[in-house]
Design a protein around this motif. Structure first.
Motif, PDB file in Angstrom:
ATOM      1  N   ILE A 117       7.725  43.941  63.609  1.00 12.71           N
ATOM      2  CA  ILE A 117       8.944  44.514  64.163  1.00 12.71           C
ATOM      3  C   ILE A 117       9.837  43.396  64.671  1.00 12.71           C
ATOM      4  O   ILE A 117       9.400  42.250  64.812  1.00 12.71           O
ATOM      5  N   TYR A 118      11.081  43.724  64.949  1.00  9.64           N
ATOM      6  CA  TYR A 118      12.017  42.727  65.462  1.00  9.64           C
ATOM      7  C   TYR A 118      12.206  42.887  66.970  1.00  9.64           C
ATOM      8  O   TYR A 118      12.278  44.000  67.491  1.00  9.64           O
ATOM      9  N   GLY A 119      12.286  41.742  67.628  1.00 11.96           N
ATOM     10  CA  GLY A 119      12.728  41.715  69.012  1.00 11.96           C
ATOM     11  C   GLY A 119      14.195  41.313  69.010  1.00 11.96           C
ATOM     12  O   GLY A 119      14.592  40.391  68.278  1.00 11.96           O
ATOM     13  N   THR A 120      15.014  41.999  69.787  1.00  8.32           N
ATOM     14  CA  THR A 120      16.466  41.774  69.741  1.00  8.32           C
ATOM     15  C   THR A 120      17.006  41.297  71.079  1.00  8.32           C
ATOM     16  O   THR A 120      16.671  41.860  72.129  1.00  8.32           O
ATOM     17  N   SER A 121      17.807  40.253  71.031  1.00  3.17           N
ATOM     18  CA  SER A 121      18.546  39.772  72.204  1.00  3.17           C
ATOM     19  C   SER A 121      20.028  39.765  71.854  1.00  3.17           C
ATOM     20  O   SER A 121      20.410  39.357  70.748  1.00  3.17           O
ATOM     21  N   ILE A 122      20.862  40.235  72.788  1.00  9.01           N
ATOM     22  CA  ILE A 122      22.300  40.284  72.542  1.00  9.01           C
ATOM     23  C   ILE A 122      23.021  39.477  73.616  1.00  9.01           C
ATOM     24  O   ILE A 122      22.797  39.678  74.820  1.00  9.01           O
ATOM     25  N   PHE A 123      23.874  38.563  73.194  1.00  8.02           N
ATOM     26  CA  PHE A 123      24.648  37.720  74.103  1.00  8.02           C
ATOM     27  C   PHE A 123      26.132  38.031  73.930  1.00  8.02           C
ATOM     28  O   PHE A 123      26.620  38.144  72.800  1.00  8.02           O
ATOM     29  N   LEU A 125      25.083  49.874  71.774  1.00 11.48           N
ATOM     30  CA  LEU A 125      24.399  48.580  71.812  1.00 11.48           C
ATOM     31  C   LEU A 125      23.532  48.400  70.568  1.00 11.48           C
ATOM     32  O   LEU A 125      23.482  47.319  69.977  1.00 11.48           O
ATOM     33  N   SER A 126      22.859  49.455  70.161  1.00 15.52           N
ATOM     34  CA  SER A 126      22.003  49.354  68.977  1.00 15.52           C
ATOM     35  C   SER A 126      22.825  49.134  67.713  1.00 15.52           C
ATOM     36  O   SER A 126      22.370  48.495  66.764  1.00 15.52           O
ATOM     37  N   ARG A 127      24.063  49.628  67.707  1.00 22.13           N
ATOM     38  CA  ARG A 127      24.893  49.513  66.501  1.00 22.13           C
ATOM     39  C   ARG A 127      25.461  48.105  66.292  1.00 22.13           C
ATOM     40  O   ARG A 127      25.910  47.780  65.195  1.00 22.13           O
ATOM     41  N   ILE A 128      25.455  47.273  67.331  1.00 25.48           N
ATOM     42  CA  ILE A 128      25.904  45.897  67.122  1.00 25.48           C
ATOM     43  C   ILE A 128      24.723  44.981  66.804  1.00 25.48           C
ATOM     44  O   ILE A 128      24.858  43.763  66.797  1.00 25.48           O
ATOM     45  N   SER A 129      23.581  45.609  66.537  1.00 29.74           N
ATOM     46  CA  SER A 129      22.420  44.867  66.057  1.00 29.74           C
ATOM     47  C   SER A 129      22.343  45.009  64.541  1.00 29.74           C
ATOM     48  O   SER A 129      22.539  46.106  64.009  1.00 29.74           O
ATOM     49  N   PRO A 130      22.048  43.943  63.811  1.00 33.72           N
ATOM     50  CA  PRO A 130      22.045  44.011  62.338  1.00 33.72           C
ATOM     51  C   PRO A 130      20.964  44.929  61.784  1.00 33.72           C
ATOM     52  O   PRO A 130      21.109  45.446  60.675  1.00 33.72           O
ATOM     53  N   ILE A 131      19.898  45.148  62.523  1.00 31.70           N
ATOM     54  CA  ILE A 131      18.820  45.984  61.983  1.00 31.70           C
ATOM     55  C   ILE A 131      19.125  47.475  62.136  1.00 31.70           C
ATOM     56  O   ILE A 131      18.326  48.319  61.740  1.00 31.70           O
TER      57      ILE A 131
END
Length: 388
Positions: free
Chosen positions: A40-46, A123-129
């Motif tokens: 799975i992916y771990g996601t960090s957003i800056f 927030l989830s929608r600005i993640s590529p996955i």
């Protein structure tokens, strides 16, 4: 507000290492703990505001930032070459320089409006996955990134790293190195890539116990809690006085508070007291003997459990119990997680976890699982390491 914020994908590309990976490094062997980690992916957003002192239009500023990020990423991947490879199987990565996946997007809103009351779905929608096409194209990628530009010129950088090789500490090392390279100043942290695999080599996992509980079938929800800094400081001082030790860290106090509330809610729902379990992840790097370098890459972590049946337990008692559990885990187990002894220890720990999950399921306990992503200062992390 959700309907007003439209996200558009502008481009999708791969960023390859600036210098090809040597042939002798093309196969990267994972560790046993990597092997056990889920794919799975771990996601960090800056988030970054626009710079009013920069020249040119907002579009040109965002383009310049994107180009700088892509160029610096290409340089960083030379040292972090497994991140530019592809998962070969559960035990290895093929370091074939296929590259990190990089998405450029734009959203029709101001950064300040997006952050004033963060929405979990957005927030989830600005993640590529979260993008179906990107997900399809990156199924075996180790590193996936999305730069999202706001109409004000601000940007969000979402970095998704595969948990097959990257834990939170590994991600921090990568972020530091990429940041320094992109800025052109600061320390470029070089990774220690081979430590995990040499300490705990991969094994045949068919003999390991497998939990019979499907946690993915559980209904999950995400909530954001904001704690006032002055109230946290007051609680920390009160607990330090009660236990006669140093003040708890932000992680300790907030986790203990949420765990206590979760126990009270569980008792309220069931009508009787039940055993509650808190599972807390431990960074093994400074708990091993001898300690491992902070820049060691891989899943160098494990979890220990704290049990409580008393929903009326005082907060300071819960903090003391959590600390005791950490110290016992570090002294009795963490230092032995290497070599053949480490494999035996992992086997026993997995048996304990499987038994715990089966017992709680058979007893039909109301289960509450809490996952937190707290912010820890460097000083706090150092304090925690002194105890562990």
């Amino acid at each position: 507000m959700k309907t007003e914020m439209k996200i558009e994908i502008i481009s999708r590309k791969t960023i390859k290492p600036l210098i090809p990976t040597p042939d002798q490094l093309r196969t990267f062997r994972l560790s046993l703990l990597d092997q056990l980690s889920p794919p799975i992916y771990g996601t960090s957003i800056f988030f970054y505001t626009s710079n009013p002192n920069e020249r040119g239009s907002i579009t040109s500023q965002v383009l310049e930032r994107s180009c700088r990020l892509q160029n610096s990423l290409s340089k960083t991947l030379v040292d972090f070459y497994p991140l530019a490879g592809r998962l070969k199987d559960a035990a290895s990565i093929e370091c074939n320089d296929q590259g990190a996946y990089f998405v450029e997007a734009q959203i029709s809103c101001q950064l300040v409006d997006f952050l004033i009351q963060p929405d979990i779905e957005l927030l989830s929608r600005i993640s590529p996955i979260s993008d179906p096409k990107s997900t399809q194209l990156t199924s075996d990628s180790i590193l996936v990134i999305q730069l999202t530009a706001f109409s004000c010129g601000g940007i969000a950088i979402a970095i998704c790293t595969s948990h097959k090789i990257i834990d939170a500490s590994s991600a921090s090392t990568f972020f530091q190195s990429w940041t320094a390279t992109a800025r052109g100043y600061g320390e470029v942290v070089l990774p220690e890539l081979l430590i995990g695999g040499s300490l705990l080599p991969t094994r045949d996992l068919s003999i390991l116990p497998k939990p019979k509980v499907n946690l993915l079938a559980e209904k999950c929800t995400t909530r954001r809690f904001v704690f006032d800094a002055s109230k946290i400081a007051s609680l920390k001082a009160k607990i330090a006085s009660a236990i006669g030790q140093r003040p708890p860290t932000n992680v300790e106090i907030v986790l203990a508070l949420i765990f206590k509330c979760a126990m009270a809610a569980s008792m309220s729902n069931s009508g009787h007291s039940v055993t509650s379990v808190l599972s807390q992840v431990v960074n093994l790097r400074k708990r091993m003997v001898p300690p491992l370098p902070e820049n060691s890459i891989g899943n160098l972590l494990w979890s220990y459990q704290v049990f409580s049946k008393d929903s009326e337990i005082e907060l300071h008692e819960l903090v003391a119990k959590m600390r005791k559990g950490l110290i016992e885990f570090c002294n009795e187990k963490a230092k032995n997680l290497k070599g053949d002894e480490g494999f035996d220890m992992v086997f026993e720990l997995l048996k304990e976890q499987a038994s715990l999950m089966i017992r709680t399921t058979k007893a039909n306990f109301p289960q509450t699982s809490v996952k937190m992503d707290p912010i820890v200062t460097k000083e706090e992390e150092n304090d925690k390491d002194k105890d562990g």
